[in-house]
Enzyme design. Structure first.
Site, PDB file in Angstrom:
ATOM      1  N   THR A  32      46.331  38.828  42.092  1.00  0.00           N
ATOM      2  CA  THR A  32      46.357  39.892  41.091  1.00  0.00           C
ATOM      3  C   THR A  32      46.598  39.254  39.726  1.00  0.00           C
ATOM      4  OG1 THR A  32      47.148  41.347  42.832  1.00  0.00           O
ATOM      5  CG2 THR A  32      47.321  42.187  40.608  1.00  0.00           C
ATOM      6  N   HIS A  33      45.700  38.335  39.395  1.00  0.00           N
ATOM      7  CA  HIS A  33      45.830  37.592  38.154  1.00  0.00           C
ATOM      8  C   HIS A  33      44.595  37.824  37.291  1.00  0.00           C
ATOM      9  CE1 HIS A  33      48.664  34.614  40.471  1.00  0.00           C
ATOM     10  NE2 HIS A  33      49.207  35.796  40.268  1.00  0.00           N
ATOM     11  N   ASN A  34      44.326  39.100  37.040  1.00  0.00           N
ATOM     12  CA  ASN A  34      43.212  39.468  36.181  1.00  0.00           C
ATOM     13  C   ASN A  34      43.648  39.274  34.736  1.00  0.00           C
ATOM     14  OD1 ASN A  34      43.833  41.585  38.460  1.00  0.00           O
ATOM     15  ND2 ASN A  34      41.637  41.308  38.461  1.00  0.00           N
TER      16      ASN A  34
END
Lengths: 265, 579
Positions: free
Chosen positions: B507-509
């Site tokens: 979840t590293h957008n």
């Protein structure tokens, strides 16, 4: 190294001491929960309690009472043939073996039965608005069907294939015959008779495989992983308050598993 | 009918880390703040039965309900984008605390070379190394590491980060202070990594962690407890309050002030522009998700503090700023969406059993020898790199079924192997950001809407040559380390053909609403102030000009403290903030 009851007590007290948490909620939920028990019919834990060993032996026969409901109660699959088909397919995906029980004894199909009645079956936390189009594999699920319908389409197709290839129901085939059909499903070689954007045999197989593994290892509150036998095979201790006291140890710890709702107490 | 509420000084759109930090800091300064949070509240007592892998990890109990709002996705601009109908590749949070509620708590600072990647690369290797002609968009952030350092220190103190002495890792940017609490326990798995890495001349260190090694009181007086290594951290919430999350820190601090009002179940659908002054906004419009009623919340200052995609979306649907166009490469809104591509190696141990089921979200050792520009790139086809780590998050049984590459994914052999290697395999990862590229961007869908009738965000994203070269390089380094750790056999991650939105990655957008030194190349300045609208601020990982080889949250927190300072400054003398 098996954990003794004394160590367990120590770890819980130790946890309270080291963290200073004193919320009644945590104690009530996770510690007392294990003592009070959780039963679907509200009966006391003493009436429902069985030793884990007995539970795992007897669930195989499908007659064990757990918390007041019969182990072979179902709410989604109304038809025995459909249920037997999916059970047999799951058993081939996760068969009984040297390590321990397979999907049937673990109750994986009962797990799926429960899941299909809720959020998962209706895809209710998923975006199900059209227009629907066939996507690239990288774009994921694009079917207009919810999982209830998708599973029934696939299960019926398993049986159809069995009958057309071997003139018998899927559950009555030899292991090798079932594996052959499942392999064809997995590779997408079985025509579902609907556009690919609606359903494919390979995606059905993917869902069936996931559901089987979930049924083997989810908390027993979901009706699979019976007797926590899935966890025992894998040496997964389920719900434990804390591992802080073991974290630096070199030896491997075999710890008796605990379910989230303390059903085995 | 739309009801207009009383005007406040500051409204935050979303109440997680960024909204919480701004609410806490602004309310301390006497500003009135309303926090609009579209989700519900969770209490610690809601987590009595949180050790449930199926409910939290597989069915995404704490994640965004994508039946209401999701995004559409395609790999390339000439493809048809289709809805992300189910969560997969990344997990957006839901409710008070947002994704900060379910995070793992790995908290590395970015490297000095991240913030000045364009100028430093050009200076060291020459301009051609940036490969602008191949569509890469590396650019400076408009801020330096040294300028951000005080804010990093501040967020680390808020979280109580557990880590080793500041001199441990030679590649860290200069730290003004040590970590607030000592590192987590070094388990046998981590020691094995440490020994293997050291035998290769590398520099392993304990990962800075927001799961705390000891009970800690932060400068605001909030308490975070000692982590119990219970193994239910990522995707779960902490029943012990031992993970630094917004709700046990900054939101609690804000709520102590009478100046702060939290409004749950409030989904903002539009930023309202000032009709008389094109350098201002006047507030936001939101829908009460329980009753369906619409409200306008007027405010002197609007702070967009939601996740990457929603911050972008609100600017886009409110028509604020110029949408990026990959054909002309003009416009800044939506530009430089970036992500990560993780390498890795799995080691199989035929005789050794590990306590893989124990762990904590950020329990791990890592090394920076192959991150950023810590190694020479002269003969390599990429710039930047990645953190290599051995984590021990606590393996849970549904999602951990490691088998060797040539084993089928079902059947008896699968079952036996997946059971065996559950405790007899270890994996190390190489966490690398993707290079910003002209064809990786966000815009709005023309085909699909959310339940409020607003278009879904449309993501166009794929990996490019630099990403694959970096991936293979890090795969090889991971393989060397795992071999040095004594595994009987080692397998590296297969190279993906394209980015796939289905399997979980990270979840590293990042990007889409990037910060920078000028309005021609960025959406906000280095105070996170919008270039076109002086009283509008936007802070999230969307502010990143590129995604680095680290976890995303700590830098978001540092930027939020910077943004809060900007907001307070603006409230005293409204206008453009000088960098």
């Amino acid at each position: 190294m098996a954990k003794t009851p004394d160590e367990k007590q120590f770890s819980r007290r130790d946890f309270l001491k080291t963290t200073g948490v004193a919320t009644g909620g945590i104690i009530g939920g996770s510690l007392l929960g294990g003592l009070v028990g959780f039963n679907l019919d509200g009966s006391s834990s003493e009436e429902a309690s069985t030793s884990e060993d007995t539970a795992s032996e007897e669930t195989g026969s499908g007659q064990q009472q757990t918390g007041g409901i019969n182990d072979n109660s179902r709410v989604f699959f109304s038809n025995d043939t459909d249920f037997d088909t999916v059970s047999a397919a799951m058993e081939r995906i996760f068969p009984e073996s040297e390590s321990g029980p397979g999907a049937i004894e673990l109750g994986c199909a009962y797990y799926l039965d429960g899941q299909l009645t809720g959020q998962y079956g209706f895809n209710s936390k998923e975006y199900m608005q059209g227009p629907f189009a066939e996507g690239l594999p990288t774009q994921g699920y694009q079917s207009n069907l919810n999982r209830r319908d998708y599973f029934m389409l696939g299960i019926n197709k398993l049986n159809e294939e069995a009958n057309s290839r071997h003139d018998a129901n899927f559950a009555d085939l030899e292991d090798g015959q079932m594996d052959e059909i499942l392999t064809d499903f997995e590779s997408g070689d079985v025509d579902f008779g609907v556009p690919a954007k609606t359903a494919t045999s390979s995606y059905f197989f993917t869902m069936l495989r996931s559901a089987t593994i979930e049924g083997a290892y989810a908390d027993p509150v979901y009706r699979g992983n019976r007797g926590m036998a899935g966890w025992k095979m894998k040496k997964f201790p389920g719900h434990q308050m804390s591992y802080i006291q073991y974290s630096e140890d070199d030896e491997f710890h075999e710890i008796e598993p605990e379910p989230v709702f303390g059903m085995s107490h | 009918m739309v009801t207009t509420l009383d005007k406040v000084d500051v409204v935050t759109v979303g109440v997680g880390w960024t909204g919480g930090i701004i609410a806490a800091e602004a309310s301390k300064e006497g500003l009135t703040v309303v926090g609009l949070e579209r989700g519900k509240n969770y209490e610690t007592s809601d987590y009595q039965h949180v050790h449930d892998e199926l409910k939290y990890s597989i069915r995404y109990e704490l994640m965004q309900d994508v039946s209401k709002d999701t995004l559409t996705f395609r790999n390339e601009p000439d493809q048809q984008a289709l809805p992300m109908r189910q969560l997969g590749s990344f997990l957006m949070g839901d409710g008070l605390g947002g994704a900060g509620k379910h995070w793992n708590g790995m908290v590395n600072r970015f490297l000095p070379c991240d913030f000045e990647v364009e100028s430093m690369t050009e200076e060291k290797y020459g301009e051609e190394k940036l490969e602008k002609d191949k569509g890469y968009h590396w650019q400076n952030w408009g801020i330096t590491y040294d300028e951000l350092e005080p804010y990093y220190t501040k967020i680390e103190k808020t979280m109580g980060v557990s880590g080793e002495d500041k001199g441990t890792n030679p590649f860290w940017g200069e730290r003004s202070e040590d970590f607030p609490t000592p590192p987590l326990l070094k388990t046998p798995i981590l020691k094995l990594f440490e020994e293997g890495a050291k035998s290769l001349g590398l520099h392993p260190f304990m990962l800075p962690s927001a799961n705390l090694s000891e009970k800690y009181e932060n400068p605001d007086g909030e308490t975070i407890n000692q982590c119990q290594y219970c193994a239910f951290c990522e995707r779960f919430a902490c029943e012990y309050d031992a993970k630094a999350t917004p709700d046990v820190t900054v939101i609690k601090t804000a709520q102590k002030s009478d100046n702060f009002t939290l409004r749950l179940h409030s989904n903002v659908t539009e930023i309202i522009k000032d009709e008389d002054d094109d350098s201002k906004v006047t507030g936001v419009k939101f829908t009460d998700t329980v009753t369906g009623e619409e409200f306008i919340q007027p405010a002197e200052i609007v702070a967009l503090t939601s996740y990457v995609f929603n911050n972008y979306k609100l600017l886009a649907v409110s028509d604020i700023g110029e949408q990026y166009d990959p054909e002309t490469e003009e416009g800044t809104l939506g530009k430089n969406y970036s992500y990560q591509l993780h390498s890795g190696a799995t080691g199989f141990f035929e005789e050794k059993k590990f306590n893989t089921f124990m762990g904590a979200g950020a329990l791990g050792m890592a090394l920076d020898d192959y991150n950023g520009d810590n190694f020479d790139h002269t003969d390599l086809d990429f710039i930047h790199g990645g953190l290599i780590d051995q984590l021990q998050m606590g393996a849970r049984p549904i999602l951990n079924n490691t088998v060797k590459g040539d084993t089928a994914s079902w059947g008896e052999q699968f079952k036996e192997e997946s059971i065996k290697y559950y405790t007899q395999s270890l994996s190390i990862g190489g966490m690398a950001g993707t290079s910003p590229h002209k064809n990786n961007y966000l815009d709005l869908s023309t085909d699909y809407n959310d339940i409020y009738g607003k278009p879904l965000v449309q993501m166009t994203f794929n990996f490019h040559d630099q990403d694959y070269a970096r991936f293979e390089f890090l795969n090889n380094r991971c393989e060397e380390i795992m071999t040095a750790m004594g595994a009987d056999s080692v397998e590296v991650k297969p190279t993906p053909e394209n980015y796939d939105i289905v399997p979980y990655q990270f979840t590293h957008n990042a990007g889409g609403t990037i910060m920078g030194a000028d309005p021609e190349s960025s959406v906000v300045n280095n105070w996170l102030q919008h270039w076109d609208r002086d009283n509008l601020f936007a802070v999230s990982a969307g502010s990143y000009a590129h995604m680095s080889g680290y976890n995303a949250t700590l830098t978001v927190g540092a930027l939020a403290y910077r943004c809060a300072e900007g907001i307070i400054e603006y409230s005293k003398s409204p206008g453009r903030l000088e960098s």
